[in-house]
Design a protein around this motif. Sequence first.
Motif, short mmCIF file in Angstrom:
data_model
loop_
_atom_site.label_atom_id
_atom_site.label_comp_id
_atom_site.label_asym_id
_atom_site.label_seq_id
_atom_site.Cartn_x
_atom_site.Cartn_y
_atom_site.Cartn_z
N HIS A 107 -9.56 -5.40 4.32
CA HIS A 107 -8.19 -5.90 4.39
C HIS A 107 -8.07 -7.22 3.61
O HIS A 107 -9.04 -7.95 3.48
CB HIS A 107 -7.70 -6.05 5.83
CG HIS A 107 -8.62 -6.77 6.74
ND1 HIS A 107 -9.77 -6.22 7.26
CD2 HIS A 107 -8.55 -8.02 7.27
CE1 HIS A 107 -10.37 -7.08 8.06
NE2 HIS A 107 -9.66 -8.19 8.07
N THR A 108 -6.85 -7.47 3.12
CA THR A 108 -6.60 -8.64 2.29
C THR A 108 -5.36 -9.36 2.79
O THR A 108 -4.31 -8.74 2.98
CB THR A 108 -6.38 -8.24 0.82
OG1 THR A 108 -7.51 -7.50 0.37
CG2 THR A 108 -6.19 -9.46 -0.06
N ASP A 124 0.02 -1.10 3.80
CA ASP A 124 0.41 -2.50 3.61
C ASP A 124 1.46 -2.89 4.64
O ASP A 124 2.29 -2.07 5.02
CB ASP A 124 0.99 -2.71 2.21
CG ASP A 124 -0.02 -2.45 1.11
OD1 ASP A 124 -1.22 -2.33 1.41
OD2 ASP A 124 0.39 -2.37 -0.06
N LEU A 129 1.60 -10.84 3.40
CA LEU A 129 1.43 -9.47 2.97
C LEU A 129 0.00 -9.10 3.32
O LEU A 129 -0.94 -9.72 2.80
CB LEU A 129 1.68 -9.30 1.47
CG LEU A 129 1.34 -7.93 0.89
CD1 LEU A 129 2.14 -6.82 1.57
CD2 LEU A 129 1.56 -7.92 -0.61
N GLN A 160 -2.72 -6.24 3.15
CA GLN A 160 -3.07 -4.97 2.54
C GLN A 160 -4.32 -4.44 3.22
O GLN A 160 -5.32 -5.16 3.32
CB GLN A 160 -3.31 -5.12 1.04
CG GLN A 160 -2.08 -5.50 0.28
CD GLN A 160 -2.34 -5.67 -1.21
OE1 GLN A 160 -3.44 -5.98 -1.63
NE2 GLN A 160 -1.30 -5.47 -2.00
N THR A 161 -4.25 -3.19 3.69
CA THR A 161 -5.41 -2.55 4.31
C THR A 161 -5.60 -1.17 3.69
O THR A 161 -4.71 -0.66 3.00
CB THR A 161 -5.25 -2.38 5.84
OG1 THR A 161 -4.35 -1.29 6.09
CG2 THR A 161 -4.73 -3.64 6.50
N GLU A 162 -6.75 -0.58 3.94
CA GLU A 162 -7.00 0.77 3.46
C GLU A 162 -6.06 1.78 4.12
O GLU A 162 -5.86 2.87 3.61
CB GLU A 162 -8.46 1.15 3.71
CG GLU A 162 -9.43 0.34 2.88
CD GLU A 162 -10.89 0.64 3.20
OE1 GLU A 162 -11.17 1.35 4.19
OE2 GLU A 162 -11.75 0.15 2.45
N GLU A 219 4.21 -6.21 5.74
CA GLU A 219 4.83 -7.50 5.46
C GLU A 219 5.27 -8.11 6.77
O GLU A 219 6.02 -7.50 7.53
CB GLU A 219 6.03 -7.32 4.53
CG GLU A 219 5.63 -6.89 3.13
CD GLU A 219 6.79 -6.87 2.17
OE1 GLU A 219 7.69 -7.75 2.28
OE2 GLU A 219 6.81 -5.99 1.30
#
Length: 85
Positions: free
Chosen positions: A65-66, A48, A41, A43-45, A50
Motif C-alpha cells: 500500500h502507498t 484506491d 490517496l 493505493q492498495t493492491e 480517497e
Amino acid sequence: QRSLVGSEMCIRDRDPHSANVTIGHCEKSQEYIYIIQGQLLLQTEAGDYELGEGDSLMFDSSIKHTYINERDNLLTFIVVNYYPN
C-alpha cells in the motif's frame, strides 16, 4: 518471517506532494486510518481510496500500500496497526 501479536498506534504526517510505499505487514494484519487534516490517496493492491478530514478506513495491510498526499497542504492522520496471532 517474524510473528507479531498486538497493535501499535502513531500519528503520521505527509508533506505536500509526497508519497510513502509500504510493502505490507505480516499476514492477516489490519490497518485503521483516521484523517485529522488534509486529504489522503491510499493505493492498495485491492483498490484506491480517497479520504478527507474526518474520514476513516480499515484495510488488509498485509498487501502493498502507498500513502499519497497530492495536495499543497500537510496531511496528518492516525494509523493503528493490528497484528493478530
